[in-house]
Design an enzyme around this catalytic site. Structure first.
Site, PDB file in Angstrom:
ATOM      1  N   ARG A 215       0.704  -1.208  -0.088  1.00 36.60           N
ATOM      2  CA  ARG A 215      -0.044  -0.034  -0.071  1.00 36.60           C
ATOM      3  C   ARG A 215       0.796   1.201  -0.290  1.00 36.60           C
ATOM      4  NH1 ARG A 215      -5.186  -1.947   2.356  1.00 36.60           N
ATOM      5  NH2 ARG A 215      -5.262  -3.947   1.399  1.00 36.60           N
ATOM      6  N   GLU A 358      -8.666  -1.401  14.478  1.00 41.53           N
ATOM      7  CA  GLU A 358      -9.179  -2.270  13.308  1.00 41.53           C
ATOM      8  C   GLU A 358      -8.171  -3.512  13.059  1.00 41.53           C
ATOM      9  OE1 GLU A 358      -9.790  -0.598   9.443  1.00 41.53           O
ATOM     10  OE2 GLU A 358      -9.167  -2.599   8.551  1.00 41.53           O
ATOM     11  N   SER A 361     -11.205  -6.348   7.915  1.00 42.33           N
ATOM     12  CA  SER A 361     -12.362  -5.917   7.252  1.00 42.33           C
ATOM     13  C   SER A 361     -12.867  -6.861   6.133  1.00 42.33           C
ATOM     14  CB  SER A 361     -12.278  -4.413   6.766  1.00 42.33           C
ATOM     15  OG  SER A 361     -11.413  -4.482   5.850  1.00 42.33           O
TER      16      SER A 361
HETATM   17  P1  AMO Z   1      -8.191  -3.792   4.298  1.00 41.90           P
HETATM   18  O1  AMO Z   1      -7.554  -2.850   3.231  1.00 41.90           O
HETATM   19  O2  AMO Z   1      -9.114  -3.223   5.312  1.00 41.90           O
HETATM   20  O3  AMO Z   1      -9.200  -4.857   3.535  1.00 41.90           O
HETATM   21  O4  AMO Z   1      -7.236  -4.595   4.943  1.00 41.90           O
HETATM   22  C1  AMO Z   1      -7.600  -5.490   5.774  1.00 41.90           C
HETATM   23  C2  AMO Z   1      -6.636  -5.414   7.425  1.00 41.90           C
HETATM   24  O5  AMO Z   1      -5.199  -5.728   6.759  1.00 41.90           O
HETATM   25  C3  AMO Z   1      -4.509  -4.703   7.864  1.00 41.90           C
HETATM   26  N1  AMO Z   1      -3.810  -3.674   6.785  1.00 41.90           N
HETATM   27  C4  AMO Z   1      -2.611  -2.935   7.146  1.00 41.90           C
HETATM   28  N2  AMO Z   1      -1.863  -3.207   8.101  1.00 41.90           N
HETATM   29  C5  AMO Z   1      -0.517  -2.572   8.076  1.00 41.90           C
HETATM   30  N3  AMO Z   1      -0.525  -1.575   7.257  1.00 41.90           N
HETATM   31  C6  AMO Z   1      -1.287  -1.402   6.262  1.00 41.90           C
HETATM   32  N4  AMO Z   1      -1.002  -0.376   5.531  1.00 41.90           N
HETATM   33  C7  AMO Z   1      -2.537  -1.962   6.235  1.00 41.90           C
HETATM   34  N5  AMO Z   1      -3.419  -2.194   5.361  1.00 41.90           N
HETATM   35  C8  AMO Z   1      -4.444  -3.176   5.988  1.00 41.90           C
HETATM   36  C9  AMO Z   1      -5.538  -4.234   8.714  1.00 41.90           C
HETATM   37  C10 AMO Z   1      -6.777  -4.263   7.970  1.00 41.90           C
HETATM   38  O6  AMO Z   1      -8.170  -4.386   8.773  1.00 41.90           O
HETATM   39  N6  AMO Z   1      -9.310  -7.177   0.957  1.00 41.90           N
HETATM   40  C11 AMO Z   1      -9.721  -6.419   2.244  1.00 41.90           C
HETATM   41  C12 AMO Z   1     -10.262  -7.369   2.994  1.00 41.90           C
HETATM   42  C13 AMO Z   1     -11.486  -8.169   2.634  1.00 41.90           C
HETATM   43  O7  AMO Z   1     -12.640  -7.542   2.329  1.00 41.90           O
HETATM   44  O8  AMO Z   1     -11.405  -9.401   2.430  1.00 41.90           O
HETATM   45  C14 AMO Z   1      -8.709  -5.642   2.544  1.00 41.90           C
HETATM   46  O9  AMO Z   1      -7.685  -5.637   2.248  1.00 41.90           O
HETATM   47  O10 AMO Z   1      -5.493  -5.021   9.808  1.00 41.90           O
END
Ligand code: AMO
Length: 435
Positions: A215, A358, A361
């Site tokens: 990301r 969180e 999701s």
């Molecule tokens: P989302 O983007 O909410 O959903 O990511 C799901 C979980 O992954 C972790 N996470 C991260 N941890 C650390 N750094 C980050 N930049 C980061 N981004 C996400 C968090 C978050 O809750 N595809 C969907 C999920 C789904 O619907 O199946 C998704 O990626 O704990």
């Protein structure tokens, strides 16, 4: 070098007094009391006190113990003795000592038990930071987290799947993509395995993955990484309620495994870990609750303060916040028939909050091509970029749901760490590409 007679330190404590042991490890500490020299030896299983006595030991061994730098790697042979003063009740009288690798001094960071070296410096020398038992404890626990996740999923009857990490179009929305050159084309590093796990659930029914995600978030926070790992789950013939239940039981299973197997590590971090309860709240209920505490909450997203408050109100609980406003969820989340009292369209998406943050999701997905095209357009994405994904729902696709759970977030919260970088071996953030 022959290591076939090696004894791990933790096993030495259960060996008979006077038995010979051959140990391999790192020089944790050396204390010199002029006539007696103590060398605390450490390996991955623990520490043991070893001693050399002037006059009794071979003079070269006594000499060597006196000048060997801390964190050097040695092979040590000796005789086990009972000792009331020694931690664990046993010590080793050194008979033979060989230096395998000398550690250069001064060490660039303090790796002693009470090290005060700040995190950024520790991360610059992560390979050395990993000599610390405290750092090792985090990754021992993380290893159990991954193992327990796999165990749980296999018991659920899910198949572990391997997905591509180079993708042609966004999987989570247009922002925060890392662009890369892919021969003559443009490609991206995967933001998630979302589209692939959905396509797969439409044939294999129950699938899971341990998957790295990238990301391009510009802000440096204590809860975001630019490279993270997720536990992904997707299930056909399931709505959001069913997969929330799977997620709740999954986290309970993981926490139970840690409570069972990591007493020492939890004690080291002074953590009283309990298998969490489960609580379900609608987004609207959380909104009402937060009004009482004058905590701001977005129109369609929770603020970090509101997540923190949920952690305080419901300790040792996984709080599922469901019936989420549709505008706050990605294009693939299924709209619900419900609206909130202000007429806001809701969705079958949810977040899971644990210990004030969180962790996951998920939700029910759109498996109807026309609806998917409509939602992509609303999110200003081009349906042409998603052709294969949309087509995958044209030839017999069941309704399906799933979630993604952050591995580092979960590790961080379980171990009570205040920066997510502590929970990654080699973190990648905006300022860090090495080591
Ligand atoms: P989302 O983007 O909410 O959903 O990511 C799901 C979980 O992954 C972790 N996470 C991260 N941890 C650390 N750094 C980050 N930049 C980061 N981004 C996400 C968090 C978050 O809750 N595809 C969907 C999920 C789904 O619907 O199946 C998704 O990626 O704990």
């Amino acid at each position: 070098m022959n290591t076939s007679k090696r004894t791990y330190i933790k096993d030495a404590f259960s060996k008979k007094t006077n038995s010979e042991v051959e140990l391999f490890g790192w020089v944790h500490d050396v204390r010199d009391l002029s006539k007696i020299r103590f060398l605390i030896l450490r390996d991955i299983s623990g520490r043991i006190q070893t001693i050399s006595i002037k006059g009794d030991s071979v003079p070269e061994v006594f000499e060597l113990v006196g000048k060997i730098p801390r964190e050097s790697v040695v092979r040590l042979k000796g005789e086990l003795k009972d000792s009331k003063q020694a931690p664990g009740g046993k010590e080793v009288i050194i008979k033979d000592l060989e230096v395998i690798a000398v550690a250069e001094h001064p060490l660039p960071i303090d790796v002693s038990d009470h090290s005060k070296t700040e995190l950024p410096k520790r991360l610059d020398y992560r390979f050395l930071d990993l000599h610390r038992e405290r750092t090792q404890a985090i990754f021992k626990v993380q290893s159990t987290i991954v193992q327990a996740y796999r165990d749980f999923m296999i018991k659920e009857g899910a198949f572990e799947c391997l997905f591509p990490s180079i993708i042609g179009a966004s999987s989570e929305g247009g922002t925060n993509l890392f662009k890369m050159k892919y021969f003559e084309k443009e490609a991206y590093l995967s933001q998630s395995c979302q589209l692939y796990k959905q396509m797969l659930a439409c044939s294999m029914e129950k699938v899971f993955a341990v998957f790295p995600v990238w990301r391009a978030e510009k802000h440096n926070t204590v809860r975001h990484l630019n490279e993270a790992r997720q536990f992904d789950f997707e299930m056909a013939f399931a709505d959001d309620k069913i997969v929330m239940d799977v997620l709740g039981r999954c986290v309970q299973y993981i926490v139970h495994a840690i409570v069972q197997n990591h007493k020492k590590e939890l004690e080291m971090f002074e953590i009283e870990l309990k298998v969490p309860h489960i609580k379900y709240l609608t987004f609207e209920e959380v909104k009402e609750m937060m009004k009482k505490y004058k905590i701001h909450i977005g129109k369609d997203d929770l603020s970090p303060e509101s997540e923190k408050k949920l952690g305080e109100l419901f300790p040792d609980t996984i709080v599922f916040v469901h019936d989420w406003p549709l505008s706050g969820k990605p294009f693939y989340i299924m709209p619900s028939e419900k609206k909130d009292k202000n007429g806001e369209q809701l969705s079958n998406g949810f977040d899971a909050i644990y210990k004030g943050m969180e962790i996951s999701s998920g939700g029910q997905r759109i498996h109807i091509p026309d609806l998917l095209i409509e939602r992509l357009k609303i999110k200003k994405l081009n349906p042409k970029d998603f052709k294969d994904y949309i087509d995958s729902f044209r030839y017999g696709a069941p309704f399906h749901s799933g979630w993604g759970l952050g591995v580092e977030r979960l590790t961080m919260l379980i171990m009570g760490l205040n920066n997510i970088r502590e929970a990654v071996l080699f973190p990648r953030d905006r300022d860090r590409l090495t080591p």
